[in-house]
Design a protein around this motif. Sequence first.
Motif, PDB file in Angstrom:
ATOM      1  N   PRO A  95       0.821  -1.215   0.000  1.00  0.00           N
ATOM      2  CA  PRO A  95       0.000   0.000   0.000  1.00  0.00           C
ATOM      3  C   PRO A  95       0.858   1.270   0.000  1.00  0.00           C
ATOM      4  CG  PRO A  95      -0.043  -1.028   2.161  1.00  0.00           C
ATOM      5  CD  PRO A  95       0.697  -1.961   1.250  1.00  0.00           C
ATOM      6  N   ALA A  96       0.425   2.244  -0.744  1.00  0.00           N
ATOM      7  CA  ALA A  96       1.180   3.490  -0.891  1.00  0.00           C
ATOM      8  C   ALA A  96       1.385   4.190   0.436  1.00  0.00           C
ATOM      9  CB  ALA A  96       0.465   4.413  -1.879  1.00  0.00           C
ATOM     10  N   TRP A  97       0.427   4.071   1.359  1.00  0.00           N
ATOM     11  CA  TRP A  97       0.552   4.800   2.619  1.00  0.00           C
ATOM     12  C   TRP A  97       1.753   4.350   3.448  1.00  0.00           C
ATOM     13  CZ3 TRP A  97       0.354   1.729   6.865  1.00  0.00           C
ATOM     14  CH2 TRP A  97      -0.384   0.551   6.819  1.00  0.00           C
ATOM     15  N   LYS A  98       2.333   3.209   3.117  1.00  0.00           N
ATOM     16  CA  LYS A  98       3.504   2.753   3.868  1.00  0.00           C
ATOM     17  C   LYS A  98       4.784   3.478   3.456  1.00  0.00           C
ATOM     18  CE  LYS A  98       2.145  -1.832   5.341  1.00  0.00           C
ATOM     19  NZ  LYS A  98       2.518  -3.256   5.380  1.00  0.00           N
ATOM     20  N   THR A  99       4.815   4.022   2.253  1.00  0.00           N
ATOM     21  CA  THR A  99       6.051   4.627   1.756  1.00  0.00           C
ATOM     22  C   THR A  99       5.901   6.060   1.253  1.00  0.00           C
ATOM     23  OG1 THR A  99       5.647   3.687  -0.441  1.00  0.00           O
ATOM     24  CG2 THR A  99       7.013   2.388   1.082  1.00  0.00           C
ATOM     25  N   LYS A 100       4.682   6.553   1.169  1.00  0.00           N
ATOM     26  CA  LYS A 100       4.463   7.910   0.649  1.00  0.00           C
ATOM     27  C   LYS A 100       3.771   8.760   1.704  1.00  0.00           C
ATOM     28  CE  LYS A 100       4.150   6.448  -4.142  1.00  0.00           C
ATOM     29  NZ  LYS A 100       5.530   6.609  -4.427  1.00  0.00           N
ATOM     30  N   ARG A 101       4.039  10.041   1.653  1.00  0.00           N
ATOM     31  CA  ARG A 101       3.361  10.964   2.565  1.00  0.00           C
ATOM     32  C   ARG A 101       1.874  10.961   2.264  1.00  0.00           C
ATOM     33  NH1 ARG A 101       6.075  16.719   2.798  1.00  0.00           N
ATOM     34  NH2 ARG A 101       4.546  16.891   4.449  1.00  0.00           N
ATOM     35  N   SER A 102       1.089  11.207   3.308  1.00  0.00           N
ATOM     36  CA  SER A 102      -0.355  11.236   3.109  1.00  0.00           C
ATOM     37  C   SER A 102      -1.006  12.283   3.998  1.00  0.00           C
ATOM     38  CB  SER A 102      -0.973   9.859   3.383  1.00  0.00           C
ATOM     39  OG  SER A 102      -0.812   9.505   4.747  1.00  0.00           O
ATOM     40  N   TRP A 103      -2.196  12.673   3.598  1.00  0.00           N
ATOM     41  CA  TRP A 103      -3.004  13.648   4.311  1.00  0.00           C
ATOM     42  C   TRP A 103      -4.380  13.048   4.508  1.00  0.00           C
ATOM     43  CZ3 TRP A 103       0.937  14.464   1.216  1.00  0.00           C
ATOM     44  CH2 TRP A 103       1.882  15.434   1.561  1.00  0.00           C
ATOM     45  N   SER A 104      -4.943  13.273   5.677  1.00  0.00           N
ATOM     46  CA  SER A 104      -6.266  12.729   5.971  1.00  0.00           C
ATOM     47  C   SER A 104      -7.171  13.816   6.518  1.00  0.00           C
ATOM     48  CB  SER A 104      -6.184  11.614   7.021  1.00  0.00           C
ATOM     49  OG  SER A 104      -5.516  10.498   6.519  1.00  0.00           O
ATOM     50  N   ILE A 105      -8.413  13.752   6.123  1.00  0.00           N
ATOM     51  CA  ILE A 105      -9.439  14.597   6.710  1.00  0.00           C
ATOM     52  C   ILE A 105     -10.326  13.687   7.547  1.00  0.00           C
ATOM     53  CG2 ILE A 105     -11.490  15.995   6.257  1.00  0.00           C
ATOM     54  CD1 ILE A 105     -10.075  16.998   3.726  1.00  0.00           C
ATOM     55  N   ILE A 106     -10.471  14.035   8.805  1.00  0.00           N
ATOM     56  CA  ILE A 106     -11.365  13.305   9.692  1.00  0.00           C
ATOM     57  C   ILE A 106     -12.671  14.083   9.744  1.00  0.00           C
ATOM     58  CG2 ILE A 106     -11.730  12.361  12.009  1.00  0.00           C
ATOM     59  CD1 ILE A 106      -9.171  11.300  10.508  1.00  0.00           C
ATOM     60  N   ALA A 107     -13.736  13.458   9.276  1.00  0.00           N
ATOM     61  CA  ALA A 107     -15.072  14.061   9.354  1.00  0.00           C
ATOM     62  C   ALA A 107     -15.639  13.660  10.714  1.00  0.00           C
ATOM     63  CB  ALA A 107     -15.947  13.553   8.216  1.00  0.00           C
ATOM     64  N   THR A 108     -15.624  14.591  11.653  1.00  0.00           N
ATOM     65  CA  THR A 108     -15.922  14.246  13.050  1.00  0.00           C
ATOM     66  C   THR A 108     -17.363  13.825  13.306  1.00  0.00           C
ATOM     67  OG1 THR A 108     -16.373  16.542  13.677  1.00  0.00           O
ATOM     68  CG2 THR A 108     -14.081  15.767  13.879  1.00  0.00           C
ATOM     69  N   GLU A 109     -18.264  14.111  12.377  1.00  0.00           N
ATOM     70  CA  GLU A 109     -19.671  13.718  12.530  1.00  0.00           C
ATOM     71  C   GLU A 109     -20.040  12.603  11.548  1.00  0.00           C
ATOM     72  OE1 GLU A 109     -21.277  15.339  15.108  1.00  0.00           O
ATOM     73  OE2 GLU A 109     -19.285  16.230  15.328  1.00  0.00           O
ATOM     74  N   ASP A 110     -19.042  11.908  11.050  1.00  0.00           N
ATOM     75  CA  ASP A 110     -19.236  10.869  10.036  1.00  0.00           C
ATOM     76  C   ASP A 110     -20.047   9.708  10.593  1.00  0.00           C
ATOM     77  OD1 ASP A 110     -18.908   9.022   7.938  1.00  0.00           O
ATOM     78  OD2 ASP A 110     -16.891   9.748   7.518  1.00  0.00           O
ATOM     79  N   ARG A 111     -21.072   9.291   9.858  1.00  0.00           N
ATOM     80  CA  ARG A 111     -21.872   8.118  10.228  1.00  0.00           C
ATOM     81  C   ARG A 111     -21.630   6.977   9.246  1.00  0.00           C
ATOM     82  NH1 ARG A 111     -26.703   8.642  13.447  1.00  0.00           N
ATOM     83  NH2 ARG A 111     -27.576   7.121  12.003  1.00  0.00           N
ATOM     84  N   SER A 112     -20.767   7.200   8.258  1.00  0.00           N
ATOM     85  CA  SER A 112     -20.430   6.145   7.300  1.00  0.00           C
ATOM     86  C   SER A 112     -19.179   5.394   7.747  1.00  0.00           C
ATOM     87  CB  SER A 112     -20.213   6.726   5.913  1.00  0.00           C
ATOM     88  OG  SER A 112     -21.414   7.259   5.418  1.00  0.00           O
ATOM     89  N   ILE A 113     -18.197   6.131   8.219  1.00  0.00           N
ATOM     90  CA  ILE A 113     -16.977   5.551   8.785  1.00  0.00           C
ATOM     91  C   ILE A 113     -16.808   6.192  10.158  1.00  0.00           C
ATOM     92  CG2 ILE A 113     -14.492   5.228   8.567  1.00  0.00           C
ATOM     93  CD1 ILE A 113     -14.790   5.646   5.556  1.00  0.00           C
ATOM     94  N   ASN A 114     -16.685   5.379  11.171  1.00  0.00           N
ATOM     95  CA  ASN A 114     -16.525   5.903  12.520  1.00  0.00           C
ATOM     96  C   ASN A 114     -15.299   6.826  12.583  1.00  0.00           C
ATOM     97  OD1 ASN A 114     -15.504   6.019  15.298  1.00  0.00           O
ATOM     98  ND2 ASN A 114     -17.106   4.540  15.757  1.00  0.00           N
ATOM     99  N   PRO A 115     -15.450   8.043  13.093  1.00  0.00           N
ATOM    100  CA  PRO A 115     -14.306   8.961  13.170  1.00  0.00           C
ATOM    101  C   PRO A 115     -13.110   8.391  13.935  1.00  0.00           C
ATOM    102  CG  PRO A 115     -16.330  10.162  13.504  1.00  0.00           C
ATOM    103  CD  PRO A 115     -16.690   8.700  13.496  1.00  0.00           C
ATOM    104  N   GLU A 116     -13.358   7.545  14.935  1.00  0.00           N
ATOM    105  CA  GLU A 116     -12.234   6.922  15.640  1.00  0.00           C
ATOM    106  C   GLU A 116     -11.466   5.986  14.714  1.00  0.00           C
ATOM    107  OE1 GLU A 116     -10.788   7.576  18.551  1.00  0.00           O
ATOM    108  OE2 GLU A 116     -12.231   9.219  18.645  1.00  0.00           O
ATOM    109  N   LEU A 117     -12.166   5.277  13.848  1.00  0.00           N
ATOM    110  CA  LEU A 117     -11.507   4.426  12.862  1.00  0.00           C
ATOM    111  C   LEU A 117     -10.733   5.290  11.867  1.00  0.00           C
ATOM    112  CD1 LEU A 117     -10.886   1.699  11.594  1.00  0.00           C
ATOM    113  CD2 LEU A 117     -13.094   1.832  10.411  1.00  0.00           C
ATOM    114  N   GLU A 118     -11.320   6.408  11.456  1.00  0.00           N
ATOM    115  CA  GLU A 118     -10.609   7.327  10.558  1.00  0.00           C
ATOM    116  C   GLU A 118      -9.309   7.789  11.206  1.00  0.00           C
ATOM    117  OE1 GLU A 118     -13.079  10.590   9.250  1.00  0.00           O
ATOM    118  OE2 GLU A 118     -14.758   9.261   8.836  1.00  0.00           O
ATOM    119  N   ARG A 119      -9.371   8.116  12.496  1.00  0.00           N
ATOM    120  CA  ARG A 119      -8.165   8.556  13.217  1.00  0.00           C
ATOM    121  C   ARG A 119      -7.115   7.444  13.279  1.00  0.00           C
ATOM    122  NH1 ARG A 119     -12.380  10.814  16.471  1.00  0.00           N
ATOM    123  NH2 ARG A 119     -12.431  13.082  16.147  1.00  0.00           N
ATOM    124  N   GLU A 120      -7.558   6.220  13.558  1.00  0.00           N
ATOM    125  CA  GLU A 120      -6.628   5.087  13.625  1.00  0.00           C
ATOM    126  C   GLU A 120      -5.950   4.855  12.282  1.00  0.00           C
ATOM    127  OE1 GLU A 120      -8.396   1.511  15.211  1.00  0.00           O
ATOM    128  OE2 GLU A 120      -9.379   2.646  16.807  1.00  0.00           O
TER     129      GLU A 120
END
Length: 116
Positions: A54-79
Amino acid sequence: MNIRETKDGKYLYLDPAAFAKDFAADLPKDDAAFLARSQVFASKEAFSAKIEDPAWKTKRSWSIIATEDRSINPELEREMAKRASSSVTEIKSSHAVFASHPEKVADVIEKAAKAL
């Protein structure tokens, strides 16, 4: 989450009746309804695909955490962001953060582009 599958069992989609609540809670009703009707169905196979490098193992990445997300739990997004060592921006938003906060999303994209 109200996930449905197509009659042939090959694709998944969000039940249009629950779409606004579960995916686009912070969008105007008409916008959420449009997104519900125009969603692109996801292949079920995509959720079980094996990735060896997976690219995330070797390339820089940026993430947006949608704190009110009901599709993906925000805690999972953070992890996931932590595992990828992503630069993180949290936005109080539903999963449809790209539509409800386009300027904030564009800022993250611009910062990522400039960083590279």
